[in-house]
Every structure is written in structure tokens, then in C-alpha cells.
Design a protein around this motif. Structure first.
Motif, mmCIF file in Angstrom:
data_model
loop_
_atom_site.group_PDB
_atom_site.id
_atom_site.type_symbol
_atom_site.label_atom_id
_atom_site.label_comp_id
_atom_site.label_asym_id
_atom_site.label_seq_id
_atom_site.Cartn_x
_atom_site.Cartn_y
_atom_site.Cartn_z
ATOM 1 N N ALA A 1 19.253 -49.824 29.252
ATOM 2 C CA ALA A 1 18.534 -48.555 29.421
ATOM 3 C C ALA A 1 17.765 -48.186 28.168
ATOM 4 C CB ALA A 1 19.512 -47.446 29.795
ATOM 5 N N GLU A 2 18.394 -48.363 27.012
ATOM 6 C CA GLU A 2 17.729 -48.034 25.753
ATOM 7 C C GLU A 2 16.541 -48.962 25.486
ATOM 8 O OE1 GLU A 2 18.292 -45.360 23.946
ATOM 9 O OE2 GLU A 2 19.906 -44.771 25.288
ATOM 10 N N ALA A 3 16.657 -50.218 25.902
ATOM 11 C CA ALA A 3 15.584 -51.181 25.671
ATOM 12 C C ALA A 3 14.353 -50.886 26.514
ATOM 13 C CB ALA A 3 16.080 -52.597 25.953
ATOM 14 N N ALA A 4 14.550 -50.275 27.647
ATOM 15 C CA ALA A 4 13.436 -49.960 28.556
ATOM 16 C C ALA A 4 12.881 -48.592 28.191
ATOM 17 C CB ALA A 4 13.915 -49.994 29.997
ATOM 18 N N HIS A 21 5.796 -47.291 31.590
ATOM 19 C CA HIS A 21 4.519 -46.893 32.179
ATOM 20 C C HIS A 21 3.486 -48.008 32.145
ATOM 21 C CE1 HIS A 21 5.406 -42.695 32.967
ATOM 22 N NE2 HIS A 21 6.049 -42.671 31.823
ATOM 23 N N THR A 22 3.619 -48.932 31.202
ATOM 24 C CA THR A 22 2.579 -49.943 31.054
ATOM 25 C C THR A 22 3.008 -51.347 31.461
ATOM 26 O OG1 THR A 22 3.194 -50.285 28.733
ATOM 27 C CG2 THR A 22 1.459 -48.662 29.189
ATOM 28 N N GLU A 23 4.273 -51.664 31.342
ATOM 29 C CA GLU A 23 4.706 -53.042 31.546
ATOM 30 C C GLU A 23 5.492 -53.283 32.829
ATOM 31 O OE1 GLU A 23 6.608 -54.570 28.027
ATOM 32 O OE2 GLU A 23 5.217 -53.459 26.752
ATOM 33 N N PHE A 24 5.961 -52.251 33.475
ATOM 34 C CA PHE A 24 6.774 -52.417 34.682
ATOM 35 C C PHE A 24 5.913 -52.221 35.925
ATOM 36 C CE2 PHE A 24 10.053 -52.617 31.847
ATOM 37 C CZ PHE A 24 11.324 -52.289 32.282
ATOM 38 N N ILE A 34 11.554 -43.693 34.985
ATOM 39 C CA ILE A 34 11.231 -44.473 36.181
ATOM 40 C C ILE A 34 10.593 -43.583 37.238
ATOM 41 C CG2 ILE A 34 12.259 -45.679 38.158
ATOM 42 C CD1 ILE A 34 14.190 -46.999 36.160
ATOM 43 N N ALA A 35 11.180 -42.409 37.466
ATOM 44 C CA ALA A 35 10.631 -41.480 38.465
ATOM 45 C C ALA A 35 9.223 -41.049 38.072
ATOM 46 C CB ALA A 35 11.540 -40.271 38.619
ATOM 47 N N SER A 36 9.024 -40.767 36.802
ATOM 48 C CA SER A 36 7.699 -40.358 36.326
ATOM 49 C C SER A 36 6.682 -41.486 36.497
ATOM 50 C CB SER A 36 7.793 -39.945 34.859
ATOM 51 O OG SER A 36 6.527 -39.616 34.353
ATOM 52 N N ALA A 37 7.075 -42.702 36.116
ATOM 53 C CA ALA A 37 6.167 -43.846 36.251
ATOM 54 C C ALA A 37 5.834 -44.106 37.719
ATOM 55 C CB ALA A 37 6.788 -45.086 35.616
#
Length: 141
Positions: free
Chosen positions: A5-8, A14-17, A43-46
Motif C-alpha cells: 500500500a505504501e509503495a503505491a 494516477h499515472t501508472e495504473f 484508487i477511488a479518486s483515480a
């Protein structure tokens, strides 16, 4: 899971997933019942800001995952997605969450299903379900 979770970080989400990456990640956290509020919020925001044609399958998966971990966040995601017509698949997870007695929320979702979905063939039947459920609950005026 905390390390993942911390790594993401939100900047990379927003840019890589892709939408599928977001769906897979949120699903994995929900399956393990591991809540990491900053990650799920990112995740929800993206998902709500994804450009182009929406991937409804991925969005429905994200909505399910978010609803398993945070009712508040799932409603926020629904509100952010309401700028566009919503698909019935997005309402299903929230309707399931209403089975614990959230009557007003259930009626609101049924009403959205009857009027604001992308599937016009559902409008008539969904309106009848909404009216019958409202009558059953004594909330129809």
C-alpha cells in the motif's frame, strides 16, 4: 500488505495504473479485508478521474472492493461518478450493503437505477421496484 500500500503512492496511481490495475489492487485488498484508507481513497479518486470511455467492468470491481472496506468511500466514489450516466453494475455493491437496514440509502439507489442509468430498458422495471419497496417501507408519498 502495508508495504504494498505504501509503495503505491497516489502520484503513481494516477499515472501508472490502468483501470484494470486499480481493479485488481482494490479487489486484492478487499478479499484480504485489509483496509488502507489512503490507498483506497487514491484508487477511488483515480477511478473517478479516468479519461476516455469508462471501463464499466473495472469500475464495478473497484466499487465492490471499496464498498467492502469503506461505505463512506464507496458513496463518495458514486457521487464522483455521477457526472456521467452510471451503469447498473456500479449500484449493485451499494445495494448489497443496504441489506443491513439502510432503508433511505436503498431507496435512493433504487431511484437512481430507475432514472439515471445507462440502460434505458431498466427504467420502467426499476421504477416499479422502487415504488413497491417504498410502499413496503411506508416511505412512498
Amino acid at each position: 500488505m502495508s508495504c504494498i500500500a505504501e509503495a503505491a503512492q497516489p502520484y503513481s496511481i494516477h499515472t501508472e495504473f490502468s483501470m484494470q490495475h486499480l481493479a485488481n489492487t482494490s479487489w486484492a485488498f478487499a478479499e484480504l479485508r485489509f483496509t488502507h484508507a489512503p490507498l483506497m481513497s487514491a484508487i477511488a479518486s483515480a477511478a473517478s478521474k479516468a479519461g476516455g470511455a469508462p471501463d464499466m467492468k473495472a469500475l464495478a470491481s473497484i466499487m465492490w472492493a471499496v464498498s467492502q472496506l469503506s461505505r463512506t468511500l464507496s458513496w463518495k466514489l458514486l457521487q464522483e461518478l455521477e457526472a456521467e450516466n452510471i451503469s447498473p453494475e456500479l449500484l449493485g455493491p451499494l445495494l448489497m450493503e443496504c441489506e443491513d437496514g439502510a432503508v433511505e440509502a436503498e431507496l435512493l439507489l433504487l431511484q437512481k437505477l430507475a432514472t439515471g442509468t445507462t440502460v434505458s430498458d431498466l427504467h420502467g422495471p426499476a421504477e416499479w421496484v422502487y415504488k413497491m419497496r417504498a410502499l413496503e417501507l411506508g416511505n412512498y408519498g
